[in-house]
Design a protein around this motif. Structure first.
Motif, PDB file in Angstrom:
ATOM      1  N   LEU A 155      -2.302  -3.114   2.596  1.00  0.00           N
ATOM      2  CA  LEU A 155      -0.877  -3.077   2.951  1.00  0.00           C
ATOM      3  C   LEU A 155      -0.218  -1.590   2.290  1.00  0.00           C
ATOM      4  O   LEU A 155       0.544  -1.048   3.164  1.00  0.00           O
ATOM      5  CB  LEU A 155      -0.217  -4.338   2.202  1.00  0.00           C
ATOM      6  N   LEU A 156      -0.613  -1.234   1.162  1.00  0.00           N
ATOM      7  CA  LEU A 156      -0.065   0.085   0.779  1.00  0.00           C
ATOM      8  C   LEU A 156      -0.402   1.215   1.589  1.00  0.00           C
ATOM      9  O   LEU A 156       0.601   2.165   2.214  1.00  0.00           O
ATOM     10  CB  LEU A 156      -0.637   0.261  -0.517  1.00  0.00           C
ATOM     11  N   TYR A 157      -1.727   1.055   2.331  1.00  0.00           N
ATOM     12  CA  TYR A 157      -2.115   2.404   3.065  1.00  0.00           C
ATOM     13  C   TYR A 157      -1.414   2.152   4.353  1.00  0.00           C
ATOM     14  O   TYR A 157      -0.801   3.131   5.040  1.00  0.00           O
ATOM     15  CB  TYR A 157      -3.583   1.915   3.511  1.00  0.00           C
ATOM     16  N   THR A 158      -1.228   1.081   5.139  1.00  0.00           N
ATOM     17  CA  THR A 158      -0.451   0.782   6.448  1.00  0.00           C
ATOM     18  C   THR A 158       1.159   1.122   6.072  1.00  0.00           C
ATOM     19  O   THR A 158       1.820   1.726   6.714  1.00  0.00           O
ATOM     20  CB  THR A 158      -0.524  -0.549   6.904  1.00  0.00           C
ATOM     21  N   THR A 159       1.730   0.809   4.888  1.00  0.00           N
ATOM     22  CA  THR A 159       3.136   1.123   4.481  1.00  0.00           C
ATOM     23  C   THR A 159       3.160   2.548   4.666  1.00  0.00           C
ATOM     24  O   THR A 159       4.167   3.281   5.476  1.00  0.00           O
ATOM     25  CB  THR A 159       3.509   0.177   3.367  1.00  0.00           C
ATOM     26  N   HIS A 160       2.167   3.005   3.776  1.00  0.00           N
ATOM     27  CA  HIS A 160       2.466   4.524   3.683  1.00  0.00           C
ATOM     28  C   HIS A 160       2.215   5.408   4.995  1.00  0.00           C
ATOM     29  O   HIS A 160       2.961   6.379   5.173  1.00  0.00           O
ATOM     30  CB  HIS A 160       1.333   5.156   2.634  1.00  0.00           C
TER      31      HIS A 160
END
Length: 66
Positions: A52-57
Protein backbone atom coordinates in the motif's frame (compact mmCIF):
# COMPACT_ATOMS: atom_id res chain seq x y z
CA UNK A 1 -7.00 -58.83 48.28
CA UNK A 2 -5.00 -55.86 49.57
CA UNK A 3 -2.46 -56.30 46.75
CA UNK A 4 -5.27 -56.17 44.18
CA UNK A 5 -6.60 -52.92 45.67
CA UNK A 6 -3.13 -51.39 45.65
CA UNK A 7 -2.65 -52.52 42.04
CA UNK A 8 -5.94 -50.91 41.00
CA UNK A 9 -4.99 -47.67 42.76
CA UNK A 10 -1.55 -47.65 41.10
CA UNK A 11 -3.11 -48.26 37.68
CA UNK A 12 -5.67 -45.51 38.28
CA UNK A 13 -2.92 -43.07 39.27
CA UNK A 14 -0.87 -44.07 36.22
CA UNK A 15 -3.82 -43.53 33.87
CA UNK A 16 -4.54 -40.16 35.50
CA UNK A 17 -0.94 -39.04 35.02
CA UNK A 18 -0.97 -40.17 31.39
CA UNK A 19 -4.20 -38.26 30.74
CA UNK A 20 -2.76 -35.12 32.35
CA UNK A 21 0.46 -35.37 30.33
CA UNK A 22 -1.48 -35.84 27.10
CA UNK A 23 -3.73 -32.87 27.93
CA UNK A 24 -0.68 -30.70 28.59
CA UNK A 25 0.92 -31.83 25.31
CA UNK A 26 -2.26 -30.98 23.40
CA UNK A 27 -2.45 -27.58 25.09
CA UNK A 28 1.16 -26.83 24.15
CA UNK A 29 0.51 -27.91 20.55
CA UNK A 30 -2.53 -25.63 20.36
CA UNK A 31 -0.53 -22.69 21.69
CA UNK A 32 2.22 -23.34 19.13
CA UNK A 33 -0.33 -23.43 16.30
CA UNK A 34 -1.90 -20.19 17.52
CA UNK A 35 1.50 -18.49 17.65
CA UNK A 36 2.32 -19.67 14.12
CA UNK A 37 -1.02 -18.40 12.81
CA UNK A 38 -0.47 -15.03 14.51
CA UNK A 39 3.01 -14.81 12.96
CA UNK A 40 1.60 -15.55 9.51
CA UNK A 41 -1.09 -12.90 9.94
CA UNK A 42 1.53 -10.36 11.03
CA UNK A 43 3.65 -11.11 7.96
CA UNK A 44 0.64 -10.77 5.66
CA UNK A 45 -0.35 -7.44 7.25
CA UNK A 46 3.21 -6.11 6.95
CA UNK A 47 3.37 -7.13 3.28
CA UNK A 48 -0.01 -5.48 2.65
CA UNK A 49 1.13 -2.26 4.33
CA UNK A 50 4.38 -2.20 2.35
CA UNK A 51 2.46 -2.74 -0.91
CA UNK A 52 0.00 0.00 0.00
CA UNK A 53 2.81 2.42 0.82
CA UNK A 54 4.56 1.57 -2.44
CA UNK A 55 1.46 2.10 -4.56
CA UNK A 56 0.54 5.27 -2.67
CA UNK A 57 4.01 6.67 -3.21
CA UNK A 58 3.98 5.67 -6.87
CA UNK A 59 0.58 7.28 -7.39
CA UNK A 60 1.70 10.45 -5.61
CA UNK A 61 4.81 10.67 -7.81
CA UNK A 62 2.81 9.90 -10.95
CA UNK A 63 4.68 6.68 -11.54
CA UNK A 64 3.13 3.53 -12.90
CA UNK A 65 2.78 0.48 -10.71
CA UNK A 66 3.52 -2.75 -12.54
Amino acid sequence: MAIAIVAVIVIAIFITVVVIVVAIAIAIAVVIVIVIVIDIVIVIVVIAIVCLLYTTHAAHEGLGVD
